[in-house]
Design a protein around this motif. Structure first.
Motif, PDB file in Angstrom:
ATOM      1  N   LYS A 247      40.173  55.389  83.760  1.00 36.77           N
ATOM      2  CA  LYS A 247      39.260  55.722  84.852  1.00 36.77           C
ATOM      3  C   LYS A 247      37.936  55.033  84.552  1.00 36.77           C
ATOM      4  CE  LYS A 247      37.139  59.389  87.488  1.00 36.77           C
ATOM      5  NZ  LYS A 247      37.022  60.841  87.698  1.00 36.77           N
TER       6      LYS A 247
ATOM      7  N   HIS B  64      34.151  54.806  85.436  1.00 38.80           N
ATOM      8  CA  HIS B  64      33.136  55.680  86.004  1.00 38.80           C
ATOM      9  C   HIS B  64      32.027  54.843  86.640  1.00 38.80           C
ATOM     10  CE1 HIS B  64      35.001  59.131  84.068  1.00 38.80           C
ATOM     11  NE2 HIS B  64      35.122  58.363  82.995  1.00 38.80           N
ATOM     12  N   ASP B  65      32.330  54.312  87.801  1.00 34.68           N
ATOM     13  CA  ASP B  65      31.364  53.533  88.573  1.00 34.68           C
ATOM     14  C   ASP B  65      30.795  54.455  89.646  1.00 34.68           C
ATOM     15  OD1 ASP B  65      29.887  51.671  89.927  1.00 34.68           O
ATOM     16  OD2 ASP B  65      31.532  50.266  90.229  1.00 34.68           O
ATOM     17  N   LYS B  66      29.460  54.545  89.735  1.00 33.79           N
ATOM     18  CA  LYS B  66      28.878  55.490  90.682  1.00 33.79           C
ATOM     19  C   LYS B  66      29.146  55.086  92.136  1.00 33.79           C
ATOM     20  CE  LYS B  66      24.333  53.356  90.508  1.00 33.79           C
ATOM     21  NZ  LYS B  66      22.956  53.513  90.177  1.00 33.79           N
TER      22      LYS B  66
ATOM     23  N   PRO C  56      34.347  54.751  92.000  1.00 32.20           N
ATOM     24  CA  PRO C  56      35.120  55.102  90.799  1.00 32.20           C
ATOM     25  C   PRO C  56      36.571  54.660  90.962  1.00 32.20           C
ATOM     26  CG  PRO C  56      34.594  57.060  92.092  1.00 32.20           C
ATOM     27  CD  PRO C  56      33.916  55.900  92.760  1.00 32.20           C
TER      28      PRO C  56
ATOM     29  N   GLU D 200      40.523  54.780  89.294  1.00 34.48           N
ATOM     30  CA  GLU D 200      41.524  55.288  88.360  1.00 34.48           C
ATOM     31  C   GLU D 200      42.793  54.476  88.591  1.00 34.48           C
ATOM     32  OE1 GLU D 200      43.987  59.328  87.339  1.00 34.48           O
ATOM     33  OE2 GLU D 200      41.911  59.517  88.006  1.00 34.48           O
TER      34      GLU D 200
ATOM     35  N   LYS E  52      30.557  49.425  82.116  1.00 33.20           N
ATOM     36  CA  LYS E  52      30.798  50.745  82.698  1.00 33.20           C
ATOM     37  C   LYS E  52      31.453  51.662  81.670  1.00 33.20           C
ATOM     38  CE  LYS E  52      29.616  49.205  86.773  1.00 33.20           C
ATOM     39  NZ  LYS E  52      28.423  49.568  87.441  1.00 33.20           N
ATOM     40  N   ALA E  53      31.256  52.962  81.888  1.00 26.69           N
ATOM     41  CA  ALA E  53      31.959  53.946  81.061  1.00 26.69           C
ATOM     42  C   ALA E  53      33.412  53.995  81.517  1.00 26.69           C
ATOM     43  CB  ALA E  53      31.306  55.310  81.213  1.00 26.69           C
TER      44      ALA E  53
ATOM     45  N   SER F  98      37.265  55.928  80.733  1.00 25.42           N
ATOM     46  CA  SER F  98      38.011  57.008  80.082  1.00 25.42           C
ATOM     47  C   SER F  98      39.486  56.663  80.085  1.00 25.42           C
ATOM     48  CB  SER F  98      37.839  58.320  80.851  1.00 25.42           C
ATOM     49  OG  SER F  98      36.493  58.702  80.886  1.00 25.42           O
TER      50      SER F  98
END
Length: 179
Positions: free
Chosen positions: A121, A123-125, A128, A130, A161-162, A164
């Motif tokens: 995933k 984490h794009d504001k 996002p 997945e 980007k973060a 997960s």
């Protein structure tokens, strides 16, 4: 032919020694990249991409050193190389994202914690994402969403980007349990 060999024996011997030395360096660099690829369980196509980068680097070094060996002065060689790199730099500045993505692809080869088949995933504001990693290319990732949509995501953005890990590829886990 004999006159050529006798008059240029130092240049020829230096050229031969340089070619042998650079072939050994190239072999060692490829072996190291292959070892990193196997240890990190990186896809063979990504390892071959690193081989191409190594070939280009060795070729540039060889061209520079062979020009010096055959009597081209250091100032002339540096002028040619600086001119070529200036033109390339201007061209790459115009399309800087290509250079950024290639650099990111090299960084990802050595230190990207996710593998092909993992579901991640991002984490794009704004958007996002997945999706499952389908392939990792030189410029971008191929991501497949649960709906079957193919997304190409630039390498430089995936490092900014973060991210997960949602699900590890089961085939990778099965192989590790057998060990």
């Amino acid at each position: 032919m004999y006159e050529f060999l006798t008059s240029y024996r130092y240049e020829l011997s230096y050229t031969l020694a340089l070619i042998i030395f650079l072939m050994i360096i190239q072999f060692l660099m490829k072996k190291a990249a292959n070892k990193v690829g196997k240890r990190s369980e990186i896809n063979i196509t990504r390892t071959r991409l690193m081989f191409k980068y190594i070939n280009i680097l060795v070729f540039l070094i060889a061209a520079f050193l062979l020009a010096l060996a055959w009597g081209v002065g250091f100032t002339e060689v540096s002028l040619v190389f600086s001119s070529v790199f200036a033109v390339i730099g201007v061209a790459l500045f115009a399309i800087w994202s290509i250079l950024s993505n290639i650099t990111s692809g090299i960084i990802m080869f050595f230190s990207f914690p996710y593998k092909i088949g993992d579901t991640i995933k991002i984490h794009d504001k704004d958007i996002p994402v997945e999706a499952m990693i389908e392939d990792i290319k030189a410029f971008h990732l191929h991501l497949r969403t649960p709906d079957g949509e193919l997304i190409t995501y630039p390498n430089n953005l995936i490092l900014q980007k973060a991210v997960s890990l949602i699900e590890r590829d089961k085939r990778q886990d099965d192989g590790k349990e057998a060990l």
